[in-house]
Design a protein around this motif. Structure first.
Motif, PDB file in Angstrom:
ATOM      1  N   LYS A   1       0.905  -1.259  -0.036  1.00  0.00           N
ATOM      2  CA  LYS A   1      -0.005   0.029  -0.014  1.00  0.00           C
ATOM      3  C   LYS A   1       0.968   1.324  -0.137  1.00  0.00           C
ATOM      4  O   LYS A   1       0.521   1.995  -0.650  1.00  0.00           O
ATOM      5  CB  LYS A   1      -0.778  -0.021   1.245  1.00  0.00           C
ATOM      6  N   LEU A   2       1.729   1.195   0.792  1.00  0.00           N
ATOM      7  CA  LEU A   2       2.741   2.236   1.012  1.00  0.00           C
ATOM      8  C   LEU A   2       3.464   2.451  -0.563  1.00  0.00           C
ATOM      9  O   LEU A   2       3.495   3.704  -0.872  1.00  0.00           O
ATOM     10  CB  LEU A   2       3.898   2.111   1.952  1.00  0.00           C
ATOM     11  N   ASN A   3       3.797   1.466  -1.153  1.00  0.00           N
ATOM     12  CA  ASN A   3       4.541   1.492  -2.297  1.00  0.00           C
ATOM     13  C   ASN A   3       3.805   2.223  -3.422  1.00  0.00           C
ATOM     14  O   ASN A   3       4.139   2.923  -4.377  1.00  0.00           O
ATOM     15  CB  ASN A   3       5.011   0.124  -2.955  1.00  0.00           C
ATOM     16  N   SER A   4       2.339   1.870  -3.343  1.00  0.00           N
ATOM     17  CA  SER A   4       1.718   2.560  -4.405  1.00  0.00           C
ATOM     18  C   SER A   4       1.491   4.022  -4.261  1.00  0.00           C
ATOM     19  O   SER A   4       1.320   4.903  -5.307  1.00  0.00           O
ATOM     20  CB  SER A   4       0.468   1.821  -4.321  1.00  0.00           C
TER      21      SER A   4
ATOM     22  N   ALA B   1       6.028   9.137  -7.067  1.00  0.00           N
ATOM     23  CA  ALA B   1       6.856  10.152  -6.682  1.00  0.00           C
ATOM     24  C   ALA B   1       8.298  10.010  -6.768  1.00  0.00           C
ATOM     25  O   ALA B   1       9.175  10.695  -7.323  1.00  0.00           O
ATOM     26  CB  ALA B   1       6.617  10.642  -5.362  1.00  0.00           C
ATOM     27  N   LEU B   2       8.685   8.770  -6.549  1.00  0.00           N
ATOM     28  CA  LEU B   2      10.068   8.123  -6.532  1.00  0.00           C
ATOM     29  C   LEU B   2      10.591   7.978  -8.015  1.00  0.00           C
ATOM     30  O   LEU B   2      11.566   8.367  -8.428  1.00  0.00           O
ATOM     31  CB  LEU B   2      10.067   6.666  -5.799  1.00  0.00           C
ATOM     32  N   ASP B   3       9.616   7.452  -8.830  1.00  0.00           N
ATOM     33  CA  ASP B   3       9.983   7.437 -10.395  1.00  0.00           C
ATOM     34  C   ASP B   3      10.175   8.923 -10.833  1.00  0.00           C
ATOM     35  O   ASP B   3      11.095   8.889 -11.702  1.00  0.00           O
ATOM     36  CB  ASP B   3       8.892   6.836 -11.173  1.00  0.00           C
TER      37      ASP B   3
ATOM     38  N   ARG C   1      14.035  19.751  -4.995  1.00  0.00           N
ATOM     39  CA  ARG C   1      13.612  19.875  -3.783  1.00  0.00           C
ATOM     40  C   ARG C   1      12.172  19.264  -3.595  1.00  0.00           C
ATOM     41  O   ARG C   1      11.647  18.256  -2.484  1.00  0.00           O
ATOM     42  CB  ARG C   1      13.823  21.180  -3.378  1.00  0.00           C
ATOM     43  N   ALA C   2      11.193  19.703  -4.529  1.00  0.00           N
ATOM     44  CA  ALA C   2       9.700  19.450  -4.373  1.00  0.00           C
ATOM     45  C   ALA C   2       9.581  18.018  -4.384  1.00  0.00           C
ATOM     46  O   ALA C   2       8.703  17.383  -3.800  1.00  0.00           O
ATOM     47  CB  ALA C   2       8.956  20.121  -5.308  1.00  0.00           C
ATOM     48  N   LYS C   3      10.110  17.397  -5.552  1.00  0.00           N
ATOM     49  CA  LYS C   3      10.201  15.956  -5.521  1.00  0.00           C
ATOM     50  C   LYS C   3      10.754  15.045  -4.602  1.00  0.00           C
ATOM     51  O   LYS C   3      10.224  14.078  -4.207  1.00  0.00           O
ATOM     52  CB  LYS C   3      10.931  15.733  -7.169  1.00  0.00           C
ATOM     53  N   VAL C   4      11.818  15.471  -3.879  1.00  0.00           N
ATOM     54  CA  VAL C   4      12.429  14.657  -2.890  1.00  0.00           C
ATOM     55  C   VAL C   4      11.486  14.925  -1.577  1.00  0.00           C
ATOM     56  O   VAL C   4      11.093  13.953  -0.915  1.00  0.00           O
ATOM     57  CB  VAL C   4      13.857  15.697  -2.236  1.00  0.00           C
ATOM     58  N   ASP C   5      10.790  16.019  -1.505  1.00  0.00           N
ATOM     59  CA  ASP C   5       9.745  16.262  -0.284  1.00  0.00           C
ATOM     60  C   ASP C   5       8.707  15.284  -0.655  1.00  0.00           C
ATOM     61  O   ASP C   5       8.317  14.582   0.335  1.00  0.00           O
ATOM     62  CB  ASP C   5       9.268  17.688  -0.737  1.00  0.00           C
ATOM     63  N   GLU C   6       8.093  15.174  -1.837  1.00  0.00           N
ATOM     64  CA  GLU C   6       6.991  14.401  -2.126  1.00  0.00           C
ATOM     65  C   GLU C   6       7.393  12.847  -1.761  1.00  0.00           C
ATOM     66  O   GLU C   6       6.680  12.016  -0.900  1.00  0.00           O
ATOM     67  CB  GLU C   6       6.791  14.338  -3.458  1.00  0.00           C
ATOM     68  N   VAL C   7       8.584  12.319  -1.900  1.00  0.00           N
ATOM     69  CA  VAL C   7       8.839  11.132  -1.686  1.00  0.00           C
ATOM     70  C   VAL C   7       9.073  10.899  -0.034  1.00  0.00           C
ATOM     71  O   VAL C   7       8.552   9.952   0.500  1.00  0.00           O
ATOM     72  CB  VAL C   7      10.386  10.526  -2.366  1.00  0.00           C
ATOM     73  N   THR C   8       9.630  11.656   0.674  1.00  0.00           N
ATOM     74  CA  THR C   8      10.158  11.579   1.961  1.00  0.00           C
ATOM     75  C   THR C   8       8.838  11.610   2.823  1.00  0.00           C
ATOM     76  O   THR C   8       8.728  11.008   3.872  1.00  0.00           O
ATOM     77  CB  THR C   8      11.390  12.665   2.226  1.00  0.00           C
ATOM     78  N   LYS C   9       7.971  12.610   2.381  1.00  0.00           N
ATOM     79  CA  LYS C   9       6.536  12.688   3.128  1.00  0.00           C
ATOM     80  C   LYS C   9       5.882  11.385   2.988  1.00  0.00           C
ATOM     81  O   LYS C   9       5.308  10.758   3.969  1.00  0.00           O
ATOM     82  CB  LYS C   9       5.894  13.870   2.729  1.00  0.00           C
TER      83      LYS C   9
ATOM     84  N   PHE D   1      18.208   7.023  -3.100  1.00  0.00           N
ATOM     85  CA  PHE D   1      16.883   7.287  -3.656  1.00  0.00           C
ATOM     86  C   PHE D   1      16.855   6.246  -4.953  1.00  0.00           C
ATOM     87  O   PHE D   1      15.519   5.839  -5.171  1.00  0.00           O
ATOM     88  CB  PHE D   1      16.635   8.732  -4.117  1.00  0.00           C
ATOM     89  N   ASN D   2      17.861   5.916  -5.789  1.00  0.00           N
ATOM     90  CA  ASN D   2      17.902   4.941  -6.614  1.00  0.00           C
ATOM     91  C   ASN D   2      17.806   3.601  -6.217  1.00  0.00           C
ATOM     92  O   ASN D   2      16.931   2.794  -6.807  1.00  0.00           O
ATOM     93  CB  ASN D   2      19.020   5.195  -7.722  1.00  0.00           C
TER      94      ASN D   2
END
Ligand code: FAD
Length: 455
Positions: free
Chosen positions: A22-25, A30-32, A334-342, A428-429
């Motif tokens: 569920k988390l992965n979905s 965002a990670l991609d 930064r915004a994309k990093v934020d999306e992943v980490t959040k 991240f990769n």
């Protein structure tokens, strides 16, 4: 509070498959986006060609070079040249050399030599801060070489089937799993050899020992370092579950192996038709009948998720810049990093690092653990296929960075974990690789179920 569930599916982590899926979905899109659509996270710098395998060479009967490691497919000459292992394992796209600090300071916007500069803000991919830190679990890329390495586009070099295998690959995996033989009385094990040998030999020391005493010494080194190698030919590598730390070391390695196998099976080249397609039999052989391997992959996902979540607040702060000199690219990254980490932080703590190195022999194992991990990272120079070596290095660095974030930075301190660019990119990769493996395994499961008439 997270407890260790000895019989839980993702044992040692407080999560089930369903929670992680569920988390992965949520995390995956965002990670991609982060790893595919930003210059910073889609280029990696490493020393791919200048380092020799520090553990064995042709003279002592092992094969670690490209010549004998890559030529592993039967009847390679029957396969069209472009689909042969040597071709598939090659790197694609321009390699750009590190410009060097002086040059960079003279002209901060000079495009990088080799084509990488095209449309790429140099400031988004160049990094300097690669001095060794005693808290590192990996060997910094330029450790033994004056060269700063090459920049490689990860988008141009996807991790997939290359045909690399046979004795060369098996030898590397064997050596990786042998690192799991932790010893109670750790340092040094040199008495039997009658010479000075630390348990964690710097690559050079190890080589000197090899050269000095030849094959005999090597056999002894193997015996002394790796007695009771827990290798069971039929079922794979087995590990005692003496303590959490040893188990975690094994699980990280096995989970990384499982993820690599998943990518090989998902992005597989049918060498008779020339089509790239998922290979269900490959999945069945390497993963489906080994649920422990899949569980280890999920375990790694939980571990990296926790590291990324822990790091998140620091990456949001002013200590990290993703693109010096290009504020809009910096902001977008930064915004994309934020999306992943959040997203990574949106689940309750799924891996509790405080339980490790805490009780019993735990604290004394930490240095041993770190040294063994560094040896695994050195072993990547023994991988005889360029593309496999690239992704092997990224992933060992990614796990090493996660372990550093988890175990070297106290949760209650305000100390900022300062990571090198290569560490962040690798972290991240590696997360993205695991995330894609989980997706592919989900699809493979459905394919197997369909084959069995279950859907
Ligand atoms: P291998 O995967 O070589 O496994 C060797 C033995 O390890 C198995 O027989 C089994 O007993 C045990 N084992 C297997 N999986 C696990 C696990 N998850 N946990 C515990 N034990 C296990 N090939 C590519 O085509 N593309 C790549 O990008 C690539 N990257 C690689 C990176 C590294 C670091 C290494 C060492 C190899 C890489 N390879 C790659 C080669 C690939 O991993 C296999 O070695 C190769 O495909 C041959 O597979 P195999 O079925 O013989 O078993």
């Amino acid at each position: 509070e997270c407890a260790i569930y000895p019989k839980a599916i993702v044992q040692d982590a407080c999560a089930s498959y369903a929670t992680l899926e569920k988390l992965n979905s949520r995390v995956k899109p965002a990670l991609d986006d982060l790893t595919r659509a930003t210059d910073y996270f889609s280029h990696y710098r490493l020393n791919l060609f200048n380092k020799k395998c520090p553990f064995w060479n042709d003279e002592n009967g092992f094969c670690g070079n490209i010549g004998c490691a890559v030529e592993t497919l039967d009847n390679e000459e029957d396969i069209p040249e472009v689909w042969r292992a040597k071709e598939l394992g090659k790197l694609e796209g321009p390699l750009a050399k590190h410009p060097g600090r002086n040059e960079q300071e003279k002209n901060p916007r000079r495009p990088l030599h080799g084509g990488l500069g095209e449309g790429v803000g140099e400031s988004c991919v160049v990094d300097y801060d690669d001095e060794c830190d005693e808290r590192d679990y990996c060997v910094p890329e330029d450790e033994s070489s004056a060269s700063k390495g090459d920049y490689v586009s990860l988008l141009r070099n996807p991790e997939r089937f290359t045909g690399y295998g046979g004795e060369g690959a098996k030898q590397v995996w064997d050596a990786i799993y042998r690192e799991n033989c932790f010893q109670k009385s750790s340092f040094p094990h040199s008495a039997d050899l009658g010479m000075s040998l630390n348990y964690n030999p710097a690559a050079q020391d190890f080589k000197q020992v090899m050269n000095a005493a030849g094959r005999q010494a090597q056999l002894q080194v193997q015996r002394v370092h790796h007695p009771n190698t827990p290798f069971v030919a039929s079922t794979g590598y087995e590990v005692d579950d003496e303590c959490l730390e040893k188990r975690v070391f094994y699980r990280v390695m096995s989970g990384m192996h499982a993820s690599i196998s998943t990518h090989i099976c998902w992005d597989f080249l049918n060498q008779s038709t020339g089509l790239w397609q998922p290979n269900v039999q490959c999945y069945k052989d390497r993963l489906h009948v080994h649920p422990d391997r899949i569980s280890n992959l999920y375990f790694n996902y939980a571990l990296i998720t926790r590291a990324v979540a822990k790091l998140g607040p620091f990456l949001r702060g002013p200590d990290y810049t993703f693109c010096i000199g290009d504020p809009s690219e910096d902001m977008a990254t930064r915004a994309k990093v934020d999306e992943v980490t959040k997203n990574a932080g949106s689940v309750p703590q799924i891996f509790d690092e405080r339980l490790m190195f805490a009780n019993g022999e735990g604290p004394s194992l930490k240095e041993d653990f770190r040294n063994r991990f560094r040896n695994v990272s050195r072993l990547m120079d023994c991988v005889g296929c360029d593309k496999c070596r690239l992704w092997g290095k990224i992933q060992t660095n990614g796990y090493g960075t996660a372990l550093k974030v988890l175990f070297e930075f106290d949760n209650n301190s305000d100390q900022i974990p300062v990571l090198k660019r290569t560490e962040l990119v690798a972290l991240f990769n590696t997360y993205a690789r695991l995330s894609e493996s989980m997706r592919a395994i989900g699809e493979f499961r459905e394919m197997v179920a369909a084959e069995n008439g279950e859907t």
